[in-house]
Design a protein around this motif. Structure first.
Motif, PDB file in Angstrom:
ATOM      1  N   THR A  47       0.806  -1.216   0.000  1.00  0.00           N
ATOM      2  CA  THR A  47       0.000   0.000   0.000  1.00  0.00           C
ATOM      3  C   THR A  47       0.841   1.269   0.000  1.00  0.00           C
ATOM      4  O   THR A  47       1.863   1.348   0.680  1.00  0.00           O
ATOM      5  CB  THR A  47      -0.931   0.016   1.234  1.00  0.00           C
ATOM      6  OG1 THR A  47      -1.811  -1.113   1.168  1.00  0.00           O
ATOM      7  CG2 THR A  47      -1.764   1.286   1.279  1.00  0.00           C
ATOM      8  N   LEU A  48       0.370   2.245  -0.754  1.00  0.00           N
ATOM      9  CA  LEU A  48       0.911   3.600  -0.709  1.00  0.00           C
ATOM     10  C   LEU A  48      -0.097   4.487   0.006  1.00  0.00           C
ATOM     11  O   LEU A  48      -1.267   4.535  -0.370  1.00  0.00           O
ATOM     12  CB  LEU A  48       1.134   4.138  -2.124  1.00  0.00           C
ATOM     13  CG  LEU A  48       2.164   3.418  -2.994  1.00  0.00           C
ATOM     14  CD1 LEU A  48       2.036   3.879  -4.442  1.00  0.00           C
ATOM     15  CD2 LEU A  48       3.576   3.647  -2.477  1.00  0.00           C
ATOM     16  N   TYR A  49       0.342   5.159   1.059  1.00  0.00           N
ATOM     17  CA  TYR A  49      -0.505   6.149   1.728  1.00  0.00           C
ATOM     18  C   TYR A  49      -0.238   7.502   1.079  1.00  0.00           C
ATOM     19  O   TYR A  49       0.915   7.855   0.812  1.00  0.00           O
ATOM     20  CB  TYR A  49      -0.193   6.225   3.223  1.00  0.00           C
ATOM     21  CG  TYR A  49      -0.654   5.027   4.007  1.00  0.00           C
ATOM     22  CD1 TYR A  49      -1.978   4.915   4.419  1.00  0.00           C
ATOM     23  CD2 TYR A  49       0.226   4.001   4.323  1.00  0.00           C
ATOM     24  CE1 TYR A  49      -2.411   3.805   5.139  1.00  0.00           C
ATOM     25  CE2 TYR A  49      -0.195   2.891   5.040  1.00  0.00           C
ATOM     26  CZ  TYR A  49      -1.513   2.793   5.447  1.00  0.00           C
ATOM     27  OH  TYR A  49      -1.938   1.698   6.152  1.00  0.00           O
ATOM     28  N   VAL A  50      -1.305   8.266   0.840  1.00  0.00           N
ATOM     29  CA  VAL A  50      -1.183   9.569   0.195  1.00  0.00           C
ATOM     30  C   VAL A  50      -1.840  10.630   1.072  1.00  0.00           C
ATOM     31  O   VAL A  50      -3.010  10.494   1.452  1.00  0.00           O
ATOM     32  CB  VAL A  50      -1.851   9.580  -1.197  1.00  0.00           C
ATOM     33  CG1 VAL A  50      -1.618  10.924  -1.888  1.00  0.00           C
ATOM     34  CG2 VAL A  50      -1.335   8.437  -2.052  1.00  0.00           C
ATOM     35  N   ALA A  51      -1.095  11.681   1.391  1.00  0.00           N
ATOM     36  CA  ALA A  51      -1.623  12.790   2.177  1.00  0.00           C
ATOM     37  C   ALA A  51      -2.187  13.851   1.231  1.00  0.00           C
ATOM     38  O   ALA A  51      -1.460  14.394   0.402  1.00  0.00           O
ATOM     39  CB  ALA A  51      -0.539  13.390   3.060  1.00  0.00           C
ATOM     40  N   ASN A  52      -3.488  14.124   1.367  1.00  0.00           N
ATOM     41  CA  ASN A  52      -4.181  15.093   0.516  1.00  0.00           C
ATOM     42  C   ASN A  52      -4.482  16.359   1.317  1.00  0.00           C
ATOM     43  O   ASN A  52      -5.196  16.311   2.321  1.00  0.00           O
ATOM     44  CB  ASN A  52      -5.512  14.519   0.021  1.00  0.00           C
ATOM     45  CG  ASN A  52      -5.345  13.288  -0.848  1.00  0.00           C
ATOM     46  OD1 ASN A  52      -5.367  13.365  -2.071  1.00  0.00           O
ATOM     47  ND2 ASN A  52      -5.186  12.123  -0.221  1.00  0.00           N
ATOM     48  N   ILE A  53      -3.975  17.501   0.850  1.00  0.00           N
ATOM     49  CA  ILE A  53      -4.220  18.768   1.542  1.00  0.00           C
ATOM     50  C   ILE A  53      -5.663  19.227   1.351  1.00  0.00           C
ATOM     51  O   ILE A  53      -6.325  19.648   2.292  1.00  0.00           O
ATOM     52  CB  ILE A  53      -3.243  19.846   1.031  1.00  0.00           C
ATOM     53  CG1 ILE A  53      -1.815  19.488   1.457  1.00  0.00           C
ATOM     54  CG2 ILE A  53      -3.636  21.218   1.555  1.00  0.00           C
ATOM     55  CD1 ILE A  53      -0.749  20.429   0.912  1.00  0.00           C
ATOM     56  N   ASP A  54      -6.154  19.164   0.125  1.00  0.00           N
ATOM     57  CA  ASP A  54      -7.522  19.559  -0.228  1.00  0.00           C
ATOM     58  C   ASP A  54      -7.870  20.944   0.305  1.00  0.00           C
ATOM     59  O   ASP A  54      -8.855  21.132   1.024  1.00  0.00           O
ATOM     60  CB  ASP A  54      -8.535  18.534   0.292  1.00  0.00           C
ATOM     61  CG  ASP A  54      -9.895  18.689  -0.373  1.00  0.00           C
ATOM     62  OD1 ASP A  54      -9.958  19.378  -1.419  1.00  0.00           O
ATOM     63  OD2 ASP A  54     -10.887  18.148   0.145  1.00  0.00           O
ATOM     64  N   GLY A  55      -7.072  21.929  -0.082  1.00  0.00           N
ATOM     65  CA  GLY A  55      -7.302  23.302   0.368  1.00  0.00           C
ATOM     66  C   GLY A  55      -5.984  24.041   0.407  1.00  0.00           C
ATOM     67  O   GLY A  55      -5.045  23.721  -0.312  1.00  0.00           O
ATOM     68  N   LYS A  56      -5.910  25.050   1.259  1.00  0.00           N
ATOM     69  CA  LYS A  56      -4.671  25.800   1.405  1.00  0.00           C
ATOM     70  C   LYS A  56      -3.641  24.986   2.193  1.00  0.00           C
ATOM     71  O   LYS A  56      -4.008  24.266   3.122  1.00  0.00           O
ATOM     72  CB  LYS A  56      -4.939  27.121   2.120  1.00  0.00           C
ATOM     73  CG  LYS A  56      -5.837  28.072   1.341  1.00  0.00           C
ATOM     74  CD  LYS A  56      -6.037  29.375   2.101  1.00  0.00           C
ATOM     75  CE  LYS A  56      -6.904  30.347   1.311  1.00  0.00           C
ATOM     76  NZ  LYS A  56      -7.119  31.632   2.049  1.00  0.00           N
ATOM     77  N   PRO A  57      -2.360  25.096   1.835  1.00  0.00           N
ATOM     78  CA  PRO A  57      -1.320  24.319   2.524  1.00  0.00           C
ATOM     79  C   PRO A  57      -1.235  24.567   4.024  1.00  0.00           C
ATOM     80  O   PRO A  57      -0.709  23.732   4.756  1.00  0.00           O
ATOM     81  CB  PRO A  57      -0.034  24.761   1.817  1.00  0.00           C
ATOM     82  CG  PRO A  57      -0.491  25.143   0.442  1.00  0.00           C
ATOM     83  CD  PRO A  57      -1.817  25.804   0.658  1.00  0.00           C
ATOM     84  N   ASP A  58      -1.757  25.720   4.483  1.00  0.00           N
ATOM     85  CA  ASP A  58      -1.764  25.992   5.920  1.00  0.00           C
ATOM     86  C   ASP A  58      -3.182  26.163   6.458  1.00  0.00           C
ATOM     87  O   ASP A  58      -3.394  26.696   7.549  1.00  0.00           O
ATOM     88  CB  ASP A  58      -0.939  27.240   6.241  1.00  0.00           C
ATOM     89  CG  ASP A  58      -1.412  28.480   5.482  1.00  0.00           C
ATOM     90  OD1 ASP A  58      -2.369  28.371   4.681  1.00  0.00           O
ATOM     91  OD2 ASP A  58      -0.819  29.557   5.692  1.00  0.00           O
ATOM     92  N   GLY A  59      -4.150  25.684   5.696  1.00  0.00           N
ATOM     93  CA  GLY A  59      -5.546  25.850   6.086  1.00  0.00           C
ATOM     94  C   GLY A  59      -5.968  24.921   7.227  1.00  0.00           C
ATOM     95  O   GLY A  59      -5.723  23.721   7.181  1.00  0.00           O
ATOM     96  N   LEU A  60      -6.614  25.481   8.227  1.00  0.00           N
ATOM     97  CA  LEU A  60      -7.125  24.687   9.356  1.00  0.00           C
ATOM     98  C   LEU A  60      -8.611  24.443   9.128  1.00  0.00           C
ATOM     99  O   LEU A  60      -9.466  24.904   9.891  1.00  0.00           O
ATOM    100  CB  LEU A  60      -6.876  25.435  10.669  1.00  0.00           C
ATOM    101  CG  LEU A  60      -5.422  25.831  10.950  1.00  0.00           C
ATOM    102  CD1 LEU A  60      -5.313  26.566  12.279  1.00  0.00           C
ATOM    103  CD2 LEU A  60      -4.524  24.609  10.938  1.00  0.00           C
ATOM    104  N   ASP A  61      -8.915  23.701   8.061  1.00  0.00           N
ATOM    105  CA  ASP A  61     -10.293  23.563   7.616  1.00  0.00           C
ATOM    106  C   ASP A  61     -10.883  22.177   7.803  1.00  0.00           C
ATOM    107  O   ASP A  61     -12.068  21.967   7.553  1.00  0.00           O
ATOM    108  CB  ASP A  61     -10.401  23.957   6.139  1.00  0.00           C
ATOM    109  CG  ASP A  61      -9.359  23.251   5.267  1.00  0.00           C
ATOM    110  OD1 ASP A  61      -8.859  22.187   5.680  1.00  0.00           O
ATOM    111  OD2 ASP A  61      -9.048  23.773   4.168  1.00  0.00           O
ATOM    112  N   GLY A  62     -10.065  21.205   8.213  1.00  0.00           N
ATOM    113  CA  GLY A  62     -10.579  19.851   8.403  1.00  0.00           C
ATOM    114  C   GLY A  62     -10.857  19.102   7.123  1.00  0.00           C
ATOM    115  O   GLY A  62     -11.442  18.010   7.147  1.00  0.00           O
TER     116      GLY A  62
END
Length: 280
Positions: A47-62
């Protein structure tokens, strides 16, 4: 004082020419359902785990989430775990996946996908970026904007280096006990950091916005420039550029290398995909 500098590296590179330059051949590309994939991590199995930001790189949006992708490029579980902010670097030790998530380090149970513990960065303006775990389970985390390096050892979370001249550390890689490889984005350099003496030795420079660092399994390294380049760096500092996708505006974020398959996996960030290359 730690100082990772990028000047005067010519003496580190030998005059010998590599007999056969390495070559990258595209093996596969995922679909584009990923969302600003910043990093990819192989679990040592399938398995490859992938981290998805889905927004601004410093966004605290959940909005951030982790995906699971097969070694053939199939997205097996897009939202394996969610509710993160802007997840970036990752590391695995035993049953836990450690994820840098803007101002905190999150430990996720691999069996359940649930967060078990979190550790907050110290001070304001934190931008935790990459994670590496050594063989003993000690976790190291870079803070790209605050020029800091954190350590989680025996459940103790501490600020190991603060403003020590790491020149905006991004990629981190534990290579042996008491030693880390660090990519300094401010000067585009790869440095070797002795944690015992806090002495940094420059290895190679001229790599733009250095991002991911991975071992090639032979004592050398692959390093990505977020702008769209991939380099191979010998332990002695010899540098070879393998990929340049800047003209196509395709980024190269925090990469992974699957040694047994000779497969280099590149998150394309804004293009919302992973691209895998055979190293030949």
């Amino acid at each position: 004082m730690v100082v990772c500098m990028g000047a005067g590296l010519a003496a580190l590179s030998p005059s010998a020419v590599r007999p056969k330059p390495l070559k990258l051949t595209k093996a596969w590309e995922t679909d584009t359902t990923l969302r600003t994939p910043e990093s990819v991590l192989f679990d040592g199995k399938n398995t490859l785990y992938v981290a998805n930001i889905d927004g601004k790189p410093d966004g605290l949006d959940g909005n951030g989430f982790i995906s699971k992708v097969s070694l053939s490029g199939k997205i097996e579980n897009l939202h394996w775990t969610s509710g993160l902010n802007a997840p970036k670097g990752m590391g695995i030790y035993k049953h836990l996946l450690y994820v840098a998530d803007v101002y905190r380090l999150v430990a996720i149970n691999i069996a359940t996908g649930q967060a078990e513990k979190t550790w907050d960065a110290i001070g304001k303006g934190a931008f935790l970026n990459d994670v590496t775990v050594d063989k003993d389970g000690t976790v190291y985390v870079s803070d790209n904007r605050s020029d800091k390096l954190y350590r989680l050892k025996d459940e103790k979370w501490e600020l190991l280096i603060d403003g020590g001249g790491l020149n905006s550390p991004n990629g981190v890689l534990a290579t042996r006990k008491g030693e880390l490889m660090i990519g300094s984005t401010k000067i585009g350099a790869l440095c070797r950091l002795d944690l015992n003496t806090q002495t940094a030795t420059p290895i190679a420079d001229g790599m733009g916005n250095t991002d991911g660092i991975v071992s090639d399994g032979k004592g050398n390294y692959f390093v990505s420039d977020w702008n769209g380049r991939i380099f191979h760096i010998d332990a002695d500092g010899t540098k070879e550029q393998l990929l340049d996708t800047r003209a196509d505006k395709v980024n190269s974020a925090d990469i992974e290398y699957v040694v047994k398959k000779k497969l280099l996996v590149v998150p394309t960030f804004y293009k919302n995909s992973l691209v895998a290359y055979k190293v030949e």
